[in-house]
Write a protein that holds these residues in place. Sequence first.
Motif, PDB file in Angstrom:
ATOM      1  N   SER A 285      46.738  45.526  42.806  1.00 48.27           N
ATOM      2  CA  SER A 285      46.509  44.278  43.549  1.00 48.27           C
ATOM      3  C   SER A 285      47.268  44.238  44.870  1.00 48.27           C
ATOM      4  CB  SER A 285      46.946  43.078  42.700  1.00 48.27           C
ATOM      5  OG  SER A 285      48.357  43.122  42.476  1.00 48.27           O
TER       6      SER A 285
ATOM      7  N   TYR B 145      38.861  43.471  44.589  1.00 47.31           N
ATOM      8  CA  TYR B 145      39.768  44.164  45.510  1.00 47.31           C
ATOM      9  C   TYR B 145      39.940  45.626  45.095  1.00 47.31           C
ATOM     10  CZ  TYR B 145      44.040  45.214  48.137  1.00 47.31           C
ATOM     11  OH  TYR B 145      44.987  45.787  48.971  1.00 47.31           O
TER      12      TYR B 145
ATOM     13  N   ALA C 231      40.224  39.136  44.714  1.00 50.19           N
ATOM     14  CA  ALA C 231      40.939  38.656  45.897  1.00 50.19           C
ATOM     15  C   ALA C 231      39.939  37.957  46.810  1.00 50.19           C
ATOM     16  CB  ALA C 231      41.612  39.816  46.624  1.00 50.19           C
TER      17      ALA C 231
ATOM     18  N   ARG D   4      38.023  38.050  50.201  1.00 52.85           N
ATOM     19  CA  ARG D   4      37.676  38.930  51.322  1.00 52.85           C
ATOM     20  C   ARG D   4      37.551  38.061  52.566  1.00 52.85           C
ATOM     21  NH1 ARG D   4      32.912  40.806  53.569  1.00 52.85           N
ATOM     22  NH2 ARG D   4      31.637  40.026  51.832  1.00 52.85           N
TER      23      ARG D   4
ATOM     24  N   HIS E 271      35.212  48.268  52.246  1.00 49.01           N
ATOM     25  CA  HIS E 271      34.355  47.428  51.420  1.00 49.01           C
ATOM     26  C   HIS E 271      32.906  47.703  51.770  1.00 49.01           C
ATOM     27  CE1 HIS E 271      32.500  43.777  49.702  1.00 49.01           C
ATOM     28  NE2 HIS E 271      33.520  43.805  48.860  1.00 49.01           N
TER      29      HIS E 271
ATOM     30  N   PHE F 272      41.838  41.369  53.153  1.00 48.37           N
ATOM     31  CA  PHE F 272      41.858  40.675  51.873  1.00 48.37           C
ATOM     32  C   PHE F 272      43.118  39.822  51.759  1.00 48.37           C
ATOM     33  CE2 PHE F 272      39.074  44.227  51.021  1.00 48.37           C
ATOM     34  CZ  PHE F 272      38.107  43.708  50.167  1.00 48.37           C
TER      35      PHE F 272
END
Length: 246
Positions: free
Chosen positions: A65, A119, A129, A131, A170, A179
């Motif tokens: 994370s 994420y 998360a 974006r 992404h 993020f």
Amino acid sequence: MLQNEYLIDVFLGDERLGSGLRFMRKFALTAAHRLGDSLRGSRRRNGLRLGDGTPVVVADYNLTSDLALLRLLPDDSDVPLPRVRFDTAKREEPWRTAYQLADRSKSLYGHVADADAVYRRTESLVVKALRLQVDSSPEGHSDYAGSPIERTRQSGPPVALGLLVEPRPHRDTEGIASFAGTVSEAVRLFKHHLGAAPTPGGQEGGSAAHDFGDEGAKEYPTGKNAIERHLDKAGLINIVRVDWTQ
């Protein structure tokens, strides 16, 4: 001395590593990748400090994370709550960083592109998360790492939506996406350090009160359904009646 600030800066000696989001009296979050070798010294004093000299230790971290849980060690045990509230971000909602460079023309701001983005994932963990679409264009984002992002239109205390973590590729972007990790995801990951998952006005561990943010962070979460969930979790849904008015 810690006051009611929720934006903190983390230093190693005289070097500023990044910002952080203080979400409880003596706990804060930051971007793990900015701590570098300090992660190896987790759970013991290793020279980390706040701008006012308050010692900091890394209570835990999660590289998936990019979140690190910081324990603050102030001299004064009677530390005020941070003056901040929390809420769940919505798609297209505008945001800005709490941390600003001296040249405010280089501030970070934008809108939420996806409020429930994946994420990173491993075989045993999926981390969600926010974006972010960045509408400003400063040179790089590293100076803002760990900074809380806050709602741009609100009255009263700031409303924090999350904190900036390491950008990643992404599929929905043509390159690297920005993020923000959320407090709710951090509580899920680090709940064994925080006692039972904290709720507004709740307790941390035994009898030591450890509230979220501004006098219990009344905006985390909000709405009739959230109130009903808290009552149900406490076993009071059939005892307490709440008449909701808009």
